[in-house]
Design a protein around this motif. Structure first.
Motif, PDB file in Angstrom:
ATOM      1  N   SER A  99     -39.728 -36.276   6.117  1.00 58.33           N
ATOM      2  CA  SER A  99     -39.763 -34.774   4.446  1.00 58.33           C
ATOM      3  C   SER A  99     -41.094 -34.861   4.161  1.00 58.33           C
ATOM      4  O   SER A  99     -41.894 -35.408   3.524  1.00 58.33           O
ATOM      5  CB  SER A  99     -38.993 -36.574   4.054  1.00 58.33           C
TER       6      SER A  99
ATOM      7  N   GLY B 255     -37.866 -37.764  -1.130  1.00 62.86           N
ATOM      8  CA  GLY B 255     -36.521 -37.014  -0.332  1.00 62.86           C
ATOM      9  C   GLY B 255     -35.464 -38.032  -0.438  1.00 62.86           C
ATOM     10  O   GLY B 255     -36.477 -39.212  -0.588  1.00 62.86           O
TER      11      GLY B 255
ATOM     12  N   PRO C 112     -33.882 -35.357   7.147  1.00 58.72           N
ATOM     13  CA  PRO C 112     -33.225 -34.255   5.901  1.00 58.72           C
ATOM     14  C   PRO C 112     -32.969 -32.851   6.922  1.00 58.72           C
ATOM     15  O   PRO C 112     -33.223 -32.976   8.303  1.00 58.72           O
ATOM     16  CB  PRO C 112     -34.837 -34.009   5.585  1.00 58.72           C
ATOM     17  N   LEU C 113     -31.201 -32.283   6.583  1.00 57.94           N
ATOM     18  CA  LEU C 113     -31.712 -30.812   7.056  1.00 57.94           C
ATOM     19  C   LEU C 113     -32.151 -29.547   6.465  1.00 57.94           C
ATOM     20  O   LEU C 113     -31.894 -29.315   5.388  1.00 57.94           O
ATOM     21  CB  LEU C 113     -29.969 -31.302   7.246  1.00 57.94           C
ATOM     22  N   TYR C 114     -32.773 -29.425   7.623  1.00 54.51           N
ATOM     23  CA  TYR C 114     -33.264 -27.757   6.534  1.00 54.51           C
ATOM     24  C   TYR C 114     -33.299 -26.466   7.762  1.00 54.51           C
ATOM     25  O   TYR C 114     -33.581 -26.523   8.530  1.00 54.51           O
ATOM     26  CB  TYR C 114     -35.032 -27.927   6.784  1.00 54.51           C
ATOM     27  N   ASN C 115     -32.264 -25.501   6.118  1.00 50.85           N
ATOM     28  CA  ASN C 115     -31.833 -24.349   7.484  1.00 50.85           C
ATOM     29  C   ASN C 115     -31.219 -24.395   8.330  1.00 50.85           C
ATOM     30  O   ASN C 115     -31.653 -24.204   9.225  1.00 50.85           O
ATOM     31  CB  ASN C 115     -33.134 -23.513   7.436  1.00 50.85           C
TER      32      ASN C 115
ATOM     33  N   PRO D 285     -36.578 -30.573  11.015  1.00 55.44           N
ATOM     34  CA  PRO D 285     -38.198 -30.469  10.395  1.00 55.44           C
ATOM     35  C   PRO D 285     -38.972 -30.369  11.357  1.00 55.44           C
ATOM     36  O   PRO D 285     -38.589 -31.004  12.739  1.00 55.44           O
ATOM     37  CB  PRO D 285     -38.307 -31.735   9.423  1.00 55.44           C
ATOM     38  N   SER D 286     -39.746 -29.040  11.174  1.00 56.37           N
ATOM     39  CA  SER D 286     -40.416 -28.872  12.520  1.00 56.37           C
ATOM     40  C   SER D 286     -41.603 -29.496  12.711  1.00 56.37           C
ATOM     41  O   SER D 286     -41.599 -30.030  14.236  1.00 56.37           O
ATOM     42  CB  SER D 286     -41.101 -27.291  12.094  1.00 56.37           C
TER      43      SER D 286
ATOM     44  N   ARG E  86     -28.462 -34.835   3.220  1.00 62.62           N
ATOM     45  CA  ARG E  86     -27.837 -32.666   3.080  1.00 62.62           C
ATOM     46  C   ARG E  86     -27.538 -32.727   2.036  1.00 62.62           C
ATOM     47  O   ARG E  86     -26.556 -32.994   1.299  1.00 62.62           O
ATOM     48  CB  ARG E  86     -26.569 -33.352   4.391  1.00 62.62           C
TER      49      ARG E  86
ATOM     50  N   GLN F  35     -26.601 -29.974  13.423  1.00 64.25           N
ATOM     51  CA  GLN F  35     -27.826 -30.970  13.611  1.00 64.25           C
ATOM     52  C   GLN F  35     -28.040 -31.996  14.131  1.00 64.25           C
ATOM     53  O   GLN F  35     -28.585 -32.708  15.312  1.00 64.25           O
ATOM     54  CB  GLN F  35     -28.506 -31.387  12.481  1.00 64.25           C
TER      55      GLN F  35
ATOM     56  N   ASN G 206     -27.131 -31.719  -3.063  1.00 65.71           N
ATOM     57  CA  ASN G 206     -27.156 -30.548  -3.730  1.00 65.71           C
ATOM     58  C   ASN G 206     -26.299 -30.403  -4.288  1.00 65.71           C
ATOM     59  O   ASN G 206     -25.712 -28.821  -5.009  1.00 65.71           O
ATOM     60  CB  ASN G 206     -27.947 -29.643  -3.542  1.00 65.71           C
TER      61      ASN G 206
END
Length: 204
Positions: free
Chosen positions: A12, A18, A96-99, A103-104, A142, A154, A179
């Motif tokens: 995170s 996070g 986590p889910l990013y876009n 995560p990169s 997420r 993912q 969210n």
């Protein structure tokens, strides 16, 4: 398979704030003071791994006794992380889910773990994993609700990455809709925490 050594990988960019980190913390709490399990924590964000480039990949393809000092240093990034994975029975990924992706920083970690000739090999029937007898648990946090839909890229991606090196015994615990309002978030995290508690009591 008895679990004695657990590698807990967090990813995170929000650190302790996070939700995936909260699930990781809850997982640790469920272990309590069990003296039959050794836990190693690895925060891939703090590793600050750069994106994989040609020079680092070339260092892998150079025989160890032919590497220069810079190549030894580059190759050591991957070899240290692979040795860490090999030393553990269970790999727990708090993701986590990013876009719609991972995560990169976690991708950079996987890029060092997945190495042809080291953790998998190519055959006439396709790639074959070289890591045997290990399990994985993914704690997925997420903001929206994606599991079971076409937008959940993912789950397949992470499962394929682990499967490439031979880890196919994978359990997933999702906390979704984080969210989407306080009520949805609290219910999702509560259910995920209970699932973690069930996992640690039944699978460890």
């Amino acid at each position: 398979m008895a679990v004695r050594n657990i590698l807990l990988v967090t990813a995170s960019i929000l650190g302790e704030n996070g939700q995936s980190r909260a699930l990781a913390t809850h997982f640790k709490a469920q272990l309590g003071a069990r003296d039959d399990i050794q836990l190693t924590e690895r925060d891939v964000v703090s590793l600050d791994l750069p994106h994989l480039d040609g020079a680092e990949m070339a260092s892998w393809m150079t025989a160890p006794d032919e590497r220069d000092a810079a190549q030894h240093e580059l190759a050591a990034r991957s070899e240290t992380l692979i040795e860490e994975v090999l030393a553990h029975d269970l790999i727990v990924l708090a993701v986590p889910l990013y876009n719609l992706g991972i995560p990169s920083q976690l991708k950079a970690w996987f890029d060092r773990i997945l190495r042809a000739g080291k953790t998998f090999k190519y055959t006439e029937n396709g790639p074959v994993g070289l890591i045997e007898g290990k399990r994985a648990l993914v704690l997925a946090a997420r903001g929206g609700q994606y599991a079971g839909t076409a937008m959940d890229t993912q789950t397949g991606h992470v499962s394929s990455l682990l499967g490439l090196i031979g880890i196919r015994d994978i359990d997933w615990i999702y906390a979704e809709g984080l969210n989407m309002g306080e009520g949805v978030r609290d219910q999702a995290m509560g259910e995920a925490r209970q699932a973690v508690a069930n996992y640690t009591s039944e699978r460890l």
